[in-house]
Enzyme design. Structure first.
Site, PDB file in Angstrom:
ATOM      1  N   ASP B  12      11.955  24.426  44.544  1.00  0.00           N
ATOM      2  CA  ASP B  12      11.358  25.741  44.761  1.00  0.00           C
ATOM      3  C   ASP B  12      10.943  25.850  46.218  1.00  0.00           C
ATOM      4  O   ASP B  12      10.279  24.950  46.746  1.00  0.00           O
ATOM      5  CB  ASP B  12      10.107  25.917  43.881  1.00  0.00           C
ATOM      6  CG  ASP B  12      10.471  26.159  42.427  1.00  0.00           C
ATOM      7  OD1 ASP B  12      11.682  26.205  42.112  1.00  0.00           O
ATOM      8  OD2 ASP B  12       9.545  26.288  41.605  1.00  0.00           O
ATOM      9  N   ASP B 131      17.517  33.788  31.719  1.00  0.00           N
ATOM     10  CA  ASP B 131      16.288  33.211  31.165  1.00  0.00           C
ATOM     11  C   ASP B 131      16.155  33.718  29.741  1.00  0.00           C
ATOM     12  O   ASP B 131      16.039  34.927  29.522  1.00  0.00           O
ATOM     13  CB  ASP B 131      15.073  33.665  31.985  1.00  0.00           C
ATOM     14  CG  ASP B 131      15.114  33.123  33.416  1.00  0.00           C
ATOM     15  OD1 ASP B 131      15.940  32.229  33.686  1.00  0.00           O
ATOM     16  OD2 ASP B 131      14.341  33.614  34.254  1.00  0.00           O
TER      17      ASP B 131
END
Lengths: 211, 258
Positions: B12, B131
């Site tokens: 990230d 997702d």
């Protein structure tokens, strides 16, 4: 004088990775990404990369007027083709309903065909696969037979003459993934994305002395 | 001898810095994306994924600098996702040195983007991130999985398997399937979801979300039918190394690059 390595830029894909990888393995050489025929003609070594469809590659080569200078390099100096830079060397590609290519190597480019018995073999062939070295070559120096290289493609080359064949991979069918002869080496896989073995291959190319 | 299953660490990045920590014993600057990427590359990662979580628009361009710096030193495929909304965004990332881009929310709000992007750059560099979560169904009816956006907060009503098929038809080259109901739980992938999607499409599926140990990585491939597995925290916090993960996968009979 420092050697120059020209990376042929004909608008087919990002060449930054190829150029960076070459600079990484040959810090003393000057790596030039160029569309200029004169730069390519004067370079000591030529890398001919390419991504995308056969039709676009051939169209761009013509519009950049680089066919002759690529052919000149192919016959006269250390020459490394990568991915589409391998495929368009052949006479003809099945892609885009049939495209005539440069015709520097006898043979054609064929599409993978899905095999219902091997549903896990998806198209494109994308990822790390083993390369069997079927002919000895200076560019295989320090690379293990069967090493993994990174592939992304839906078409593969089929040279007419077996003596062109320097590397093979199994995927849906066994296919030629490297051709080599005299001053020419061309790979279906991407050495610039193949970690240490890929860098070793590029290092071998940058230091290849023709005999 | 066959196409290897891939192991992909995910980092990230916020405003150009790796967040959530990367715990290598001798790493000097854990927040430096180049250093973290190099370590993973040297350790044998098959690809790297950067997820840009930069919230502020002012800092959006920092991801371009990160990609340029990493691509100059790490010679394995690099995927960048997060905040991609247009063909122009994709072009900038590819020109900076990314090999693939991950499109998530934008694919839901503007499905045409996947088609456009694939036509422009080829499907091999378009990864659609999905997702999904298991959702309650009446007793006796088959399992159902739904797409969520905005970090798993916003339900869309879209069926995950149907959506995966649609994305593959629209030109996605790969699917990054995150089990949102497992993300952060460390109890493993949602295997029924993974298997349902992997069986429905004939493009590669990368399983993500919920990995807590090496068996989970293996299960994603052997049980879930995924072509690649992605994990973040188990590597960042030094619980396992890439080498250990590869060894466990090999041990489980999975073809890997070692």
């Amino acid at each position: 004088m420092a050697e120059t390595i020209a990376v042929v830029d004909y608008g087919m894909g990002n060449l930054r990775s190829v150029a960076k990888a070459l600079s990484h393995v040959a810090p003393k050489s000057t790596v030039q990404v160029s569309s200029e025929a004169s730069v390519i003609k004067n370079a000591d070594r030529v890398v001919f990369p390419g991504q995308g469809a056969a039709r676009d590659c051939m169209k761009h080569l013509r519009s950049y007027e680089l066919q002759d200078v690529v052919a000149d390099a192919f016959y006269n100096k250390p020459f490394l083709g990568i991915c589409m830079g391998l495929q368009v060397l052949f006479e003809h590609s099945e892609e885009n309903a049939g495209i005539p290519c440069l015709g520097l190597v006898q043979g054609d480019v064929r599409g993978f065909i899905k095999d219902p018995d091997r549903p896990h073999c998806k198209i494109p062939h994308m990822g790390w696969n083993n390369v069997q070295q079927v002919a000895a070559h200076p560019l295989w120096h320090n690379i293990a037979d069967g090493a993994h290289f990174y592939f992304v493609h839906s078409y593969y080359v089929a040279p007419e003459l077996a003596q062109w064949n320097a590397g093979e991979t199994d995927y849906l069918n066994r296919f030629t993934c490297v051709i080599a002869r005299d001053n020419v080496f061309a790979t279906q896989f991407h050495p610039e994305k193949s970690a240490d073995d890929g860098l070793q291959l590029l290092h071998n190319f940058a230091h290849w002395k023709l005999t | 001898m066959a196409l290897a299953k891939r192991l992909i660490p995910c980092l990230d990045v916020d405003a150009g810095r790796v967040v959530k920590g990367v715990n290598f014993v001798d790493i000097v600057d854990a927040g430096d994306p180049v250093e973290a990427a190099k370590r993973y590359g040297d350790a044998g990662a098959d690809e790297l994924t950067f997820l840009d979580i930069t919230a502020s628009n002012d800092n959006r361009d920092t991801i371009i600098d990160v990609v340029e710096a990493v691509a100059a030193q790490v010679f394995i495929p690099l995927t960048v996702g997060g905040g991609i909304r247009s063909v122009a965004d994709i072009r900038r990332l590819l020109n900076a040195g990314a090999d693939k881009v991950g499109i998530n929310t934008a694919a839901v709000t503007n499905p045409q983007l996947v088609r456009e992007a694939s036509d422009h750059f080829g499907n091999q560099c378009i990864v659609v991130a999905i997702d999904a979560k298991s959702v309650e169904t009446p007793e006796g009816s088959p399992e159902r999985f739904e797409i969520f956006t905005h970090g798993g907060r916003k339900p869309t009503g879209l069926d995950a398997v149907a959506w995966a098929v649609k994305m593959a038809e629209s030109g996605a080259g790969e699917l990054l399937l995150t089990s949102m109901d497992r993300d952060g739980t460390k109890i493993g992938f949602n295997l029924p979801l993974t298997r349902a999607v992997a069986e429905a499409v004939d493009i590669p599926v990368i399983a993500s979300g919920g990995v807590g140990n090496l068996q989970h990585l293996c299960d994603g491939i052997t049980e879930g039918g995924a072509d690649a597995v992605l994990a973040a925290s188990i590597f960042h916090f030094g619980e396992y190394t890439i080498g250990e993960a590869k060894a466990a996968m090999h041990q489980a009979g999975i073809e890997v690059r070692q």
